[in-house]
Scaffold this active site. Structure first.
Site, PDB file in Angstrom:
ATOM      1  N   SER A 220       4.967  53.201  50.780  1.00 11.41           N
ATOM      2  CA  SER A 220       3.658  53.836  50.851  1.00 11.41           C
ATOM      3  C   SER A 220       3.447  54.698  49.622  1.00 11.41           C
ATOM      4  O   SER A 220       4.342  54.892  48.815  1.00 11.41           O
ATOM      5  CB  SER A 220       3.543  54.671  52.117  1.00 11.41           C
ATOM      6  N   LYS A 221       2.240  55.173  49.525  1.00 12.26           N
ATOM      7  CA  LYS A 221       1.817  55.957  48.385  1.00 12.26           C
ATOM      8  C   LYS A 221       2.749  57.134  48.100  1.00 12.26           C
ATOM      9  O   LYS A 221       2.914  57.545  46.960  1.00 12.26           O
ATOM     10  CB  LYS A 221       0.409  56.484  48.695  1.00 12.26           C
ATOM     11  N   ARG A 222       3.348  57.661  49.137  1.00  8.77           N
ATOM     12  CA  ARG A 222       4.185  58.851  48.960  1.00  8.77           C
ATOM     13  C   ARG A 222       5.580  58.521  48.423  1.00  8.77           C
ATOM     14  O   ARG A 222       6.276  59.388  47.949  1.00  8.77           O
ATOM     15  CB  ARG A 222       4.328  59.596  50.291  1.00  8.77           C
ATOM     16  N   SER A 226       6.281  54.149  43.961  1.00 10.38           N
ATOM     17  CA  SER A 226       5.310  53.233  44.564  1.00 10.38           C
ATOM     18  C   SER A 226       4.096  53.034  43.662  1.00 10.38           C
ATOM     19  O   SER A 226       3.337  52.097  43.842  1.00 10.38           O
ATOM     20  CB  SER A 226       4.859  53.736  45.931  1.00 10.38           C
TER      21      SER A 226
END
Ligand code: GLU
Length: 447
Positions: A220-222, A226
């Site tokens: 994910s973005k976190r 990524s």
């Protein structure tokens, strides 16, 4: 068949590595088949779309070296595009969508509903002959069973993703849709719309997800790494990142990992895209990155080295090009990652090298200064300020002083670079040139 594939990102201000891999796989397939690679910007969500967000995509694609045959040439939707099926920004295709909505209405496949327009969805199961994951039969879910129709134009007049995605694939004559597995659940809707238009749908291939190695969840973005920006900021070699992304869901079927891109283009094909999810492995990417630097052609090292300094905001434009090039060349074989360069050799472009005051007291004792003065005066006599001459001079002075070279080498390096380690001393002195070297030594002697 003339293969036409596309990468169709929504500009969110962020290029996820999963998106970059989707772009890469489409690009590889186009290059492998001699087909056409299209870049289409899916910017219907006007609230989120900014020119900067588009720029992130174009910049990322260029950094990876994924050139597109059709698509925008500038992040500005008003700029020129290349290709016969433009505009390539969805925000500019409104008239086309209106015509296509009307067509569906005329054919009895769409109807007005509370200010919106809905598509009349097929009630029977739809088979998705996916060229990567195999046949997938999609039945309606219980909720859809009650009302399978879905909105294609919202009451504010905005056409929705499913609809514009299909219209554009149709209008742009896309033959293969290679995209992330997260879109598999949308595909039955898309196929139904193609059928409503009376057009054969493209071949769909959904690539398995990229998983976070820590907990096996979707990257994910976190998660660290990524975003493609991470690799651009950290000074990764683009070729290494591309090579790595190729291995995330594709394999040459032997155990090779480091492979030149032109060879991957030859071998890449949809049937050998792996069907299982790919685990992200930053260590492997670090390893590949190091391999690429180690085996890199000198010209490429120079190019990427210059990029790394520019990225770190060093004012390279204030220095002659030959100086910049020579400075970067002295770092070849010395760093494992381009991100190290600014700290390693920033002294070339920073006229006021900073030296830790504690070190000054320790390194530059009165005795050391006396020796350094002698060396400085000998350097000042040199007419050819070259590495061999500098080495001879330093050794000669050491001999006269009855000391080894080390006690002279170390303070000279410290005075000229501010650090205890770095590129080969004689070479870096040659690059800095006589004026800078004398000035930097004098500065320390005056402290
Ligand atoms: N704009 C969609 C996305 O970014 C494109 C999906 C597709 O490739 O069809 O996910």
């Amino acid at each position: 068949m003339n293969v036409r594939v596309r990468f169709a990102p929504s500009p969110t201000g962020f290029l996820h590595i999963g998106g970059a891999r989707t772009a890469l796989f489409n690009w590889l397939y186009a290059r492998h088949t001699g087909g056409t690679f299209i870049l289409r910007i899916e910017d219907t969500d006007t609230a989120r779309n900014t020119q900067e967000a588009v720029d992130v995509i174009l910049h990322g694609m260029r950094w990876l070296g994924l050139d597109w045959d059709e698509g925008p040439t500038t992040p500005d939707a008003k700029g020129p595009s290349k290709g016969d099926y433009g505009p390539y920004f969805q925000s500019q295709r409104g008239d086309l969508y209106k015509k296509r909505v009307q067509e569906l209405k005329d054919k009895g496949f769409a109807y007005d509903h509370e200010g919106a327009v809905k598509f009349k969805m097929r009630r029977t199961p739809i088979l998705i002959p996916d060229i990567v994951v195999g046949d997938v039969e999609r039945k309606l879910t219980d909720r859809e069973e009650a009302d399978p129709d879905f909105v294609i134009v919202r009451s504010d007049g905005q056409p929705v993703f499913h609809f514009v995605n299909v219209v554009d694939d149709l209008e742009m004559k896309v033959t293969h849709v290679i995209r992330g597995e997260d879109h598999l659940s949308n595909t039955s809707k898309h196929i139904a719309m193609f059928q409503a238009f009376g057009v054969e749908p493209p071949k769909y291939g959904h690539i398995p997800l990229i998983l976070n190695p820590l907990d096996g969840s979707k990257m994910s973005k976190r998660d660290k790494g990524s975003s493609l920006k991470f690799y651009m900021d950290e000074g990764f070699v683009p070729e290494a990142v591309v090579n790595y992304l190729c291995l995330l869901g594709w394999s040459p079927k032997d155990n090779r990992e480091k492979m030149p891109l032109d060879e991957i283009v030859k071998l890449f094909d949809v049937p050998n895209i792996l069907r299982h999810n790919a685990k992200f492995d930053l260590d492997k990417l670090h390893w590949l990155d190091g391999e690429y630097i180690r085996e890199m052609a000198p010209e490429r090292f120079r190019e990427l080295g210059i990029e790394a300094f520019k990225h770190a905001k060093f004012p390279l434009e204030q220095f002659p090009a030959a100086y910049v090039a020579a400075a970067v060349d002295t770092c070849r074989g010395k760093v494992k990652n381009f991100g190290e360069l600014p700290a390693y050799a920033g002294f070339y472009f920073n006229e006021d090298v900073t030296i830790d005051p504690a070190l000054i007291e320790k390194e530059f004792t009165a005795e050391a200064k006396g020796r350094l003065q002698k060396l400085r005066d000998a350097f000042a006599q040199l007419t050819e300020f070259t590495a061999p001459n500098l080495e001879l001079t330093l050794k000669k002075i050491a001999g006269e002083l009855g000391i080894k070279a080390g006690p002279l080498v170390h303070p000279t390096r410290m005075a000229c670079t501010g650090a205890g380690a770095g590129p080969s001393l004689y070479h870096l002195l040659e690059v800095l040139g006589k004026d800078r070297v004398l000035k930097r030594i004098d500065r320390v002697l005056g402290m």
